[in-house]
Write an enzyme that holds these catalytic residues in place. Structure first.
Site, PDB file in Angstrom:
ATOM      1  N   LYS A 232       0.786  -1.212   0.005  1.00  0.00           N
ATOM      2  CA  LYS A 232       0.067   0.076   0.008  1.00  0.00           C
ATOM      3  C   LYS A 232       0.963   1.320   0.103  1.00  0.00           C
ATOM      4  CE  LYS A 232      -1.746   3.071   2.960  1.00  0.00           C
ATOM      5  NZ  LYS A 232      -1.473   4.236   2.073  1.00  0.00           N
ATOM      6  N   GLU A 307       9.547   1.223  10.764  1.00  0.00           N
ATOM      7  CA  GLU A 307      10.568   2.156  10.721  1.00  0.00           C
ATOM      8  C   GLU A 307       9.941   3.498  10.633  1.00  0.00           C
ATOM      9  OE1 GLU A 307      12.415   5.018   9.372  1.00  0.00           O
ATOM     10  OE2 GLU A 307      12.536   4.198   7.166  1.00  0.00           O
ATOM     11  N   CYS A 341      13.092  10.613   7.644  1.00  0.00           N
ATOM     12  CA  CYS A 341      13.218  10.329   9.060  1.00  0.00           C
ATOM     13  C   CYS A 341      14.464  10.268   9.674  1.00  0.00           C
ATOM     14  CB  CYS A 341      12.835   9.018   9.226  1.00  0.00           C
ATOM     15  SG  CYS A 341      11.254   8.737   8.804  1.00  0.00           S
ATOM     16  N   GLU A 438       9.817  15.841  15.422  1.00  0.00           N
ATOM     17  CA  GLU A 438      10.453  16.002  13.895  1.00  0.00           C
ATOM     18  C   GLU A 438       9.901  17.039  13.466  1.00  0.00           C
ATOM     19  OE1 GLU A 438      11.322  12.064  11.537  1.00  0.00           O
ATOM     20  OE2 GLU A 438       9.766  12.184  12.203  1.00  0.00           O
TER      21      GLU A 438
HETATM   22  C1  SIN Z   1      13.361   7.500   5.720  1.00  0.00           C
HETATM   23  O1  SIN Z   1      13.364   8.865   5.730  1.00  0.00           O
HETATM   24  O2  SIN Z   1      12.262   6.720   6.203  1.00  0.00           O
HETATM   25  C2  SIN Z   1      14.446   6.886   4.960  1.00  0.00           C
HETATM   26  C3  SIN Z   1      15.499   7.667   4.797  1.00  0.00           C
HETATM   27  C4  SIN Z   1      16.674   6.835   4.094  1.00  0.00           C
HETATM   28  O3  SIN Z   1      16.403   5.626   3.457  1.00  0.00           O
HETATM   29  O4  SIN Z   1      17.771   7.297   4.017  1.00  0.00           O
END
Ligand code: SIN
Length: 538
Positions: A232, A307, A341, A438
């Protein structure tokens, strides 16, 4: 004036065609006669038209979900719009799928599992390798599609294609290396083995910030070891996922092995969680949604990989090389306009170098060109949507109210839309939102520290634990600090460290499990202990 809706999924005799329809106004809060915006809009309309027609002729512009062998609309005919965040133009309509379509996708994946898991690893490896080759030979188109629906500069989008395809190549190779074990037995008439077997059907829920790479780093290892998947993608960026799925079919990956549903996220999530046939959920996205998925997976006791959000510290010590630190912090902060992230969320600078670093860093940030991702030289595209801009604005306002100083930027860009000025804020304190959460945008908060112990304490003062960065010229300090940081990834004197060959994942509330590398495939495998007894008989 009529704008052109770039891609309309009108099918005539199975063919897509272009058609002009009235514009959809999504940014009504902005002044409608904003000059730079109208210029930008005209330019992207041209670009988007060319891109759309090229993608259309290469068959990569897919606007239906994939259920087994069938490209399908939503059963009730509902669609959702996919827009270009740089212009607000609708670039396509895709099906708004829910429970029913997801259950059918799960059945297709379940049916395909039997044969896909039983062919040899070498055969699966060949299919994946072919898929990798096709992703690379269509790099230009995929990169353009990413820029079109996600907004990141084309150069970064092309980089994402290489990065994303790298997971498929890596796991094509790893497919052949899923070894079991033979365990020395405690009894002479027994032999003990460990088999590694695929978990089964996997539900993969992926975000909009990396429309390709977050899919391939889940689907690559899953397929390599014999799992089948229901993906998805984010409803904001489904077109890249659909193009990648089209290439998977062309690579000879059998129908049903990769299925794509999109639309009603809560319904799709519920269907994946409720199905006993789905044995694993893998998710990249917010911590809040990750927690819900983890709780929901308990009902059928599924494996889960998550993640989730980060709050990356970037620690600059007095003994750092200033140029290396500025370059690294810039890359770590402003990749994808701050929308990853692992983006540096807090730049924590030792007092002896603070002023020099702040000046040099702000100068570099000032040079970042903001604009449409298709324009040459652009380093910062738009944010994904209005909510993202409002979040950045509220964090900056909170910081100002609590005593921080904006030394660069700090407001919406004159281009309008969701463009935001690359921003540097100094004198940020731990209690401010900019430190606690964040920002997921182009804002770099600078915090000051005195000692190594204080830097580690500030860095670890968060529930997140994904990525951290350290700039120092001391080898001893780099070891000490890396060991003390409660994070899954640490970059020393480097701002971008993600690669398919190294394990990616967080600790604390940043997630569970690792993606990429030789460890990434374990997340899709079950261990089976086999005891062969009565060995002394004939
Ligand atoms: C992400 O922002 O979740 C992944 C970043 C990355 O793979 O470097």
């Amino acid at each position: 004036m009529r704008l052109i809706r770039v891609i309309e999924a009108a099918r005539v005799g199975g063919m897509m065609r272009m058609m002009a329809v009235p514009p959809v106004k999504r940014f009504s809060h902005l002044p409608s006669m904003h000059a730079p915006f109208s210029l930008l809009s005209r330019q992207i309309t041209m670009d988007a038209k060319n891109i759309a027609s090229r993608l259309n002729s290469s068959g990569l512009l897919r606007t239906q979900g994939l259920l087994g062998a069938k490209w399908a609309d939503a059963y009730d005919g509902k669609t959702i719009e996919v827009s270009n965040p740089a212009t607000g133009e609708v670039i396509a309509n895709v099906p708004c799928m829910g429970h029913k379509e997801t259950n059918d996708a799960i059945s297709s994946a379940h049916d395909a599992f039997d044969s896909w898991s039983k062919i040899t690893a070498a055969e699966r490896s060949k299919c994946l390798r072919k898929w990798y080759d096709l992703l690379i030979s269509h790099k230009e188109e995929l990169g353009q599609l990413i820029t079109l629906e996600q907004g990141k500069p084309l150069k970064e989008a092309l980089g994402e294609v290489s990065y994303g395809a790298g997971f498929i190549e890596f796991f094509a190779e790893e497919a052949k290396r899923v070894y079991g074990d033979i365990i020395p037995s405690t009894l002479a008439d027994r032999r003990l083995f460990v088999l590694k077997q695929p978990v089964g059907v996997v539900g993969a829920i992926t975000p909009w910030n990396f429309p390709l790479a977050m899919i391939t780093r889940k689907v690559g290892p899953a397929l390599a070891c014999g799992c089948t998947v229901v993906v998805k993608p984010s409803e904001l960026t489904p077109l890249t996922a659909l193009a990648a799925a089209e290439l998977a079919l062309r690579a000879g990956i059998p129908p049903g092995v990769v299925n794509i549903v999109m639309g009603n996220a809560p319904e799709i999530g519920e269907a994946l969680l409720a199905s006993p046939q789905v044995r694993k959920i893998t998710f990249t996205g917010s911590t809040a949604v990750g927690k819900k998925l983890m709780a929901g997976a308990a009902g059928t006791v599924k494996k889960v990989s998550l993640e989730l959000g980060g709050n990356a510290p970037c620690i600059v010590f007095d003994d750092a090389d200033l140029d290396v630190a500025v370059k690294g912090a810039l890359a770590a902060k402003f990749r994808n306009s701050g929308q990853t992230c692992v983006c540096a969320n807090r730049i924590i600078v030792q007092e002896g170098i603070y002023d020099k670093f702040a000046n040099a860093f702000a100068k570099s940030v000032q040079n970042l060109q903001v604009g449409n991702g298709f324009s040459d030289g652009v380093a910062q595209g738009p944010l994904i949507n209005e909510a993202a801009v409002q979040k950045v604005e509220s964090f900056i306002q909170d910081a100002i109210t609590k005593g921080a100083k904006v030394i660069l930027g700090g407001k919406r860009h004159t281009l309008g839309m969701t463009f935001y000025e690359p921003t540097v804020v100094s004198d940020v304190k731990s209690e401010m939102l900019l430190s606690r959460e964040e920002a997921f945008g182009p804002v770099a908060p600078l915090l000051r520290f005195k000692t190594e112990e204080e830097a580690i304490r500030i860095a670890n003062d968060t529930n997140a634990g994904l990525a951290a960065y350290v700039f120092t010229n001391s080898i001893q300090r780099s070891w000490r600090v890396s060991e003390a940081l409660e994070y899954g990834l640490v970059g020393i004197n480097e701002g971008i460290i993600s690669t398919e060959v190294a394990p990616f994942g967080g600790v604390k509330q940043s997630g569970l499990g690792r993606e990429g590398s030789k460890y990434g495939i374990d997340e899709y495998l079950e261990l089976k202990y086999v005891c062969l007894g009565n060995m002394n008989s004939n």
